[in-house]
Write a protein that holds these residues in place. Structure first.
Motif, PDB file in Angstrom:
ATOM      1  N   ILE A 187       0.836  -1.204   0.000  1.00  0.00           N
ATOM      2  CA  ILE A 187       0.000   0.000   0.000  1.00  0.00           C
ATOM      3  C   ILE A 187       0.870   1.253   0.000  1.00  0.00           C
ATOM      4  CG2 ILE A 187      -1.654   1.331   1.361  1.00  0.00           C
ATOM      5  CD1 ILE A 187      -2.849  -1.338   2.295  1.00  0.00           C
ATOM      6  N   SER A 188       1.949   1.241   0.797  1.00  0.00           N
ATOM      7  CA  SER A 188       2.850   2.399   0.840  1.00  0.00           C
ATOM      8  C   SER A 188       3.462   2.655  -0.530  1.00  0.00           C
ATOM      9  CB  SER A 188       3.954   2.162   1.882  1.00  0.00           C
ATOM     10  OG  SER A 188       3.408   1.949   3.156  1.00  0.00           O
ATOM     11  N   GLU A 189       3.894   1.585  -1.188  1.00  0.00           N
ATOM     12  CA  GLU A 189       4.453   1.719  -2.527  1.00  0.00           C
ATOM     13  C   GLU A 189       3.408   2.249  -3.515  1.00  0.00           C
ATOM     14  OE1 GLU A 189       7.792   0.342  -4.206  1.00  0.00           O
ATOM     15  OE2 GLU A 189       8.025   1.546  -2.402  1.00  0.00           O
ATOM     16  N   PHE A 190       2.176   1.737  -3.410  1.00  0.00           N
ATOM     17  CA  PHE A 190       1.128   2.138  -4.355  1.00  0.00           C
ATOM     18  C   PHE A 190       0.770   3.608  -4.186  1.00  0.00           C
ATOM     19  CE2 PHE A 190      -3.338   2.892  -5.346  1.00  0.00           C
ATOM     20  CZ  PHE A 190      -3.404   2.439  -6.657  1.00  0.00           C
ATOM     21  N   VAL A 191       0.645   4.063  -2.942  1.00  0.00           N
ATOM     22  CA  VAL A 191       0.254   5.458  -2.688  1.00  0.00           C
ATOM     23  C   VAL A 191       1.272   6.416  -3.292  1.00  0.00           C
ATOM     24  CG1 VAL A 191      -0.025   7.167  -0.871  1.00  0.00           C
ATOM     25  CG2 VAL A 191      -1.111   4.956  -0.640  1.00  0.00           C
ATOM     26  N   VAL A 192       2.546   6.122  -3.082  1.00  0.00           N
ATOM     27  CA  VAL A 192       3.602   6.979  -3.643  1.00  0.00           C
ATOM     28  C   VAL A 192       3.594   6.906  -5.172  1.00  0.00           C
ATOM     29  CG1 VAL A 192       6.086   7.366  -3.745  1.00  0.00           C
ATOM     30  CG2 VAL A 192       5.016   6.774  -1.574  1.00  0.00           C
ATOM     31  N   TRP A 193       3.459   5.677  -5.716  1.00  0.00           N
ATOM     32  CA  TRP A 193       3.446   5.519  -7.172  1.00  0.00           C
ATOM     33  C   TRP A 193       2.260   6.236  -7.795  1.00  0.00           C
ATOM     34  CZ3 TRP A 193      -0.265   3.172 -10.296  1.00  0.00           C
ATOM     35  CH2 TRP A 193       0.089   3.044 -11.635  1.00  0.00           C
ATOM     36  N   TRP A 194       1.085   6.123  -7.191  1.00  0.00           N
ATOM     37  CA  TRP A 194      -0.118   6.748  -7.749  1.00  0.00           C
ATOM     38  C   TRP A 194       0.013   8.265  -7.745  1.00  0.00           C
ATOM     39  CZ3 TRP A 194      -4.123   4.821 -10.383  1.00  0.00           C
ATOM     40  CH2 TRP A 194      -5.239   5.646 -10.580  1.00  0.00           C
ATOM     41  N   TYR A 195       0.620   8.810  -6.715  1.00  0.00           N
ATOM     42  CA  TYR A 195       0.802  10.263  -6.629  1.00  0.00           C
ATOM     43  C   TYR A 195       1.750  10.753  -7.718  1.00  0.00           C
ATOM     44  CZ  TYR A 195       1.939  14.854  -4.707  1.00  0.00           C
ATOM     45  OH  TYR A 195       2.123  16.208  -4.540  1.00  0.00           O
ATOM     46  N   CYS A 196       2.785   9.958  -8.018  1.00  0.00           N
ATOM     47  CA  CYS A 196       3.798  10.367  -8.994  1.00  0.00           C
ATOM     48  C   CYS A 196       3.455   9.963 -10.429  1.00  0.00           C
ATOM     49  CB  CYS A 196       5.166   9.756  -8.627  1.00  0.00           C
ATOM     50  SG  CYS A 196       5.772  10.254  -7.003  1.00  0.00           S
ATOM     51  N   ALA A 197       2.506   9.049 -10.592  1.00  0.00           N
ATOM     52  CA  ALA A 197       2.223   8.508 -11.929  1.00  0.00           C
ATOM     53  C   ALA A 197       1.587   9.559 -12.839  1.00  0.00           C
ATOM     54  CB  ALA A 197       1.313   7.295 -11.818  1.00  0.00           C
ATOM     55  N   SER A 198       1.856   9.425 -14.126  1.00  0.00           N
ATOM     56  CA  SER A 198       1.240  10.314 -15.114  1.00  0.00           C
ATOM     57  C   SER A 198      -0.206   9.890 -15.365  1.00  0.00           C
ATOM     58  CB  SER A 198       2.031  10.257 -16.421  1.00  0.00           C
ATOM     59  OG  SER A 198       1.975   8.943 -16.975  1.00  0.00           O
ATOM     60  N   ASP A 199      -0.956  10.744 -16.065  1.00  0.00           N
ATOM     61  CA  ASP A 199      -2.349  10.412 -16.398  1.00  0.00           C
ATOM     62  C   ASP A 199      -2.415   9.154 -17.258  1.00  0.00           C
ATOM     63  OD1 ASP A 199      -3.167  12.599 -14.993  1.00  0.00           O
ATOM     64  OD2 ASP A 199      -3.323  13.912 -16.745  1.00  0.00           O
ATOM     65  N   ALA A 200      -1.446   9.012 -18.155  1.00  0.00           N
ATOM     66  CA  ALA A 200      -1.422   7.834 -19.023  1.00  0.00           C
ATOM     67  C   ALA A 200      -1.162   6.564 -18.222  1.00  0.00           C
ATOM     68  CB  ALA A 200      -0.344   8.002 -20.100  1.00  0.00           C
ATOM     69  N   ALA A 201      -0.242   6.666 -17.240  1.00  0.00           N
ATOM     70  CA  ALA A 201       0.065   5.498 -16.403  1.00  0.00           C
ATOM     71  C   ALA A 201      -1.137   5.109 -15.547  1.00  0.00           C
ATOM     72  CB  ALA A 201       1.272   5.795 -15.522  1.00  0.00           C
ATOM     73  N   ARG A 202      -1.870   6.093 -15.040  1.00  0.00           N
ATOM     74  CA  ARG A 202      -3.064   5.802 -14.243  1.00  0.00           C
ATOM     75  C   ARG A 202      -4.145   5.149 -15.088  1.00  0.00           C
ATOM     76  NH1 ARG A 202      -3.906  11.157 -10.366  1.00  0.00           N
ATOM     77  NH2 ARG A 202      -1.838  11.108  -9.369  1.00  0.00           N
ATOM     78  N   LEU A 203      -4.316   5.664 -16.315  1.00  0.00           N
ATOM     79  CA  LEU A 203      -5.314   5.079 -17.209  1.00  0.00           C
ATOM     80  C   LEU A 203      -4.931   3.648 -17.573  1.00  0.00           C
ATOM     81  CD1 LEU A 203      -7.889   5.555 -18.861  1.00  0.00           C
ATOM     82  CD2 LEU A 203      -6.439   6.355 -20.736  1.00  0.00           C
ATOM     83  N   LEU A 204      -3.648   3.422 -17.800  1.00  0.00           N
ATOM     84  CA  LEU A 204      -3.174   2.074 -18.115  1.00  0.00           C
ATOM     85  C   LEU A 204      -3.423   1.127 -16.944  1.00  0.00           C
ATOM     86  CD1 LEU A 204      -1.614   0.144 -20.005  1.00  0.00           C
ATOM     87  CD2 LEU A 204       0.500   0.944 -18.915  1.00  0.00           C
ATOM     88  N   TYR A 205      -3.232   1.645 -15.726  1.00  0.00           N
ATOM     89  CA  TYR A 205      -3.495   0.810 -14.547  1.00  0.00           C
ATOM     90  C   TYR A 205      -4.974   0.450 -14.454  1.00  0.00           C
ATOM     91  CZ  TYR A 205      -4.111  -0.535  -9.691  1.00  0.00           C
ATOM     92  OH  TYR A 205      -4.451  -1.220  -8.541  1.00  0.00           O
ATOM     93  N   ALA A 206      -5.841   1.454 -14.637  1.00  0.00           N
ATOM     94  CA  ALA A 206      -7.287   1.220 -14.494  1.00  0.00           C
ATOM     95  C   ALA A 206      -7.819   0.278 -15.570  1.00  0.00           C
ATOM     96  CB  ALA A 206      -8.034   2.551 -14.530  1.00  0.00           C
ATOM     97  N   LYS A 207      -7.374   0.455 -16.809  1.00  0.00           N
ATOM     98  CA  LYS A 207      -7.917  -0.327 -17.918  1.00  0.00           C
ATOM     99  C   LYS A 207      -7.179  -1.642 -18.158  1.00  0.00           C
ATOM    100  CE  LYS A 207     -10.921   2.860 -19.312  1.00  0.00           C
ATOM    101  NZ  LYS A 207     -12.383   2.637 -19.338  1.00  0.00           N
ATOM    102  N   GLY A 208      -5.883  -1.679 -17.812  1.00  0.00           N
ATOM    103  CA  GLY A 208      -5.098  -2.852 -18.145  1.00  0.00           C
ATOM    104  C   GLY A 208      -4.673  -3.707 -16.972  1.00  0.00           C
TER     105      GLY A 208
END
Length: 550
Positions: A187-208
């Motif tokens: 969870i700690s890793e995810f929170v930091v990654w989500w904050y730093c991720a680009s819009d494209a990376a977030r969309l890729l996470y949600a859809k893929g």
């Protein structure tokens, strides 16, 4: 590369990546899969609230221990969704009806046959009822955590990465209060990654990564999709390795769609299973509602009448204000730390991020857990309470078993020094030359026996002093409990944020509650769970669901 799955392999993957950061730097992201994350949250919630109220509620329609264990903290969420969801709706429906009666009385409309009420009024009413009752507060907190899990489920169905990330952040308090060390890292890793991720990376996470689209157009968690795939393979291939397993595996995977189509067309018993599930849902709703009525769970200005439902019911036991005992009525004292699990977990979460993500390395080998405690908040025994009881048990003990179990090596050294101070120079027991704990146990045992021989009141005095200290601690704890409960009930986690309260205070979300209990019982057998987990039945006036607006 991105991957999502069970907590244990993802944690192992994190360890491998951080063991050689130059090789894997920014190339791989590992996250817990939504299916396994929700499953872990349900298990932790079940363990934390098992003894307080979940087991008595479930026992209303599941009558054996193994059946109850499977539903409360089992590995399969299917039955949980079919049965306990409807039980939670029954708890909410009971609260809505009691709140409507209460507000109707305040408005001078106690003789009216119906009353309009908003979800915010229901929440405020439940908070008022819980201000003096720790058991009601435990029910309320457990419902909140269930809403967070439902929030994840909604995010998956809508393929909404932002909503899922928000729900994961809220659920972090449950994992950090439940000694989930692996999920704490993930969870700690995810929170930091989500904050730093680009819009494209977030969309890729949600859809893929987060979801997969089924052939019917629905979205399912990726890791659950993989679990289905494994289940299908095992149904055709078996669970044991054979000589030709590799060849058969390739054939099964290549012909999977045809095999599933044939299996579904020739499967039998589908109608019978649907009928059985419908009856189980109906029974769990009705029995839970009846239990809430007998418990006086949301009755205004009345004490909770704890009892064990069903054939083992031995009458009710009133629970006084600010006394936290189990809902089953057997006078089992519960741990008040459970009431503050959300705040405690959030504090641990922030301290964990500060200690191991900002100041230090999250995966450093020498990382001590004592820096940020993740101890599980047990529903029956608190750490401080157990510490006092252990001190009463060990303070004057001369048994080898107790001394060895309740003292560390360093504590035994201190106890030997204290005992020698009460002895003459000729009687003093020398410290062992060897550093083994068993030698210190023998030395302390001998020294205490000499002290008791010289002063036969020493053991009694030591025990009375420890018991007095424990009584003073309990008294002080009870005095501060009312203040602490009021502060916890005012948090956004329980009361909800102002923006959400404003949205659900409008006429659009008003319920028209019909005060007809006979109609409720008359149509109870028609209750079923429809689309989105909503309660459906013939007479919609008699049951209204608060739903989740976390």
């Amino acid at each position: 590369a991105n991957a999502a799955g069970d907590g244990s392999p993802m944690y192992t993957g994190h360890i491998a990546i951080h063991s050689d950061p130059e090789k894997y730097h920014c190339n791989i992201n590992l996250h817990s899969g939504p299916f396994h994350h929700m499953l872990g949250a349900r298990k932790l919630k079940g363990r934390m609230f098992d003894a307080t109220h979940m087991r008595p509620v479930v026992s209303a329609w599941r009558h054996t221990g193994p059946q109850q264990d499977w539903l409360i903290a089992g590995p399969d969420p299917t039955e949980y969704k079919k049965e306990y969801y409807s039980a939670q709706y029954a708890i909410r429906v009971n609260a809505i009806r009691k709140a409507a009666k209460y507000y109707a009385t305040l408005a001078g409309a106690e003789d009216a046959t119906s009353y309009k009420i908003t979800p915010v009024q229901v929440v405020d009413y439940m908070i008022k009822c819980a201000e003096k009752s720790p058991l009601r507060m435990a029910f309320l907190i457990e419902l909140r955590y269930s809403e967070v899990i439902d929030m994840m489920d909604d995010a998956i169905r809508q393929c909404d990465g932002d909503e899922y990330a928000a729900a994961m952040k809220i659920s972090a308090s449950l994992f950090f209060a439940g000694h989930s060390t692996k999920y704490a890292v993930i969870i700690s890793e995810f929170v930091v990654w989500w904050y730093c991720a680009s819009d494209a990376a977030r969309l890729l996470y949600a859809k893929g990564m987060m979801t997969r689209k089924t052939q019917h157009g629905d979205y399912k968690p990726t890791d659950e999709y993989f679990e289905w795939f494994q289940k299908d393979i095992r149904s055709f291939l078996g669970k044991f390795m054979r000589v030709n397993t590799e060849t058969d595996l390739a054939e099964v995977c290549a012909t999977m769609e045809e095999r599933i189509d044939i299996r579904d067309r020739f499967s039998v018993g589908t109608k019978e299973r649907v009928k059985t599930n419908r009856l189980i849902v109906s029974e769990s709703f009705c029995q839970s509602y009846i239990y809430c009525e007998n418990l006086c769970l949301w009755e205004w200005d009345e004490q909770v009448q704890a009892h064990w439902p069903g054939k083992y019911d031995k009458g009710t036991t009133p629970i006084p204000d600010y006394e936290f005992t189990s809902a089953c009525g057997d006078h089992t004292e519960c741990n008040t730390d459970v009431l503050f699990a959300a705040s405690t977990g959030l504090q641990r979460f922030m301290a964990y991020l500060l200690e191991f993500k900002i100041r230090g390395e999250l995966f450093q080998p020498e990382r001590p857990e004592t820096s940020v405690s993740l101890d599980f908040i047990h529903p029956l025994t608190s750490q401080k309470d157990e510490r006092h009881k252990k001190e009463i048990r060990r303070c004057a003990s001369t048994t080898t078993k107790t001394l060895d179990a309740d003292y560390t090596s360093d504590e035994l050294k201190d106890q030997l020094i204290l005992a020698n101070r009460l002895l003459t120079d000729a009687e003093k027991v020398a410290a062992p030359s060897d550093a083994r704990k068993s030698d210190y146990v023998s030395a302390v045992k001998r020294a205490r026996q000499l002290v008791i021989k010289a002063d036969d009141t020493w053991a009694k005095t030591q025990k009375e002093a420890a018991e007095k200290k424990y009584s003073e601690w309990k008294k002080k704890k009870c005095e501060t409990l009312a203040r602490d409960m009021k502060a916890e009930l005012a948090t956004d986690f329980i009361k909800h944020t102002e923006s959400v309260r404003d949205e659900y205070s409008t006429d659009e979300h008003t319920y028209d509650i019909i005060f007809d209990q006979d109609e409720l019982h008359g149509t109870a057998l028609d209750v079923d769970v429809g689309e989105g987990g909503q309660i459906e039945q013939g007479s919609q006036e008699s049951m209204v669901s608060l739903g989740s607006f976390a």
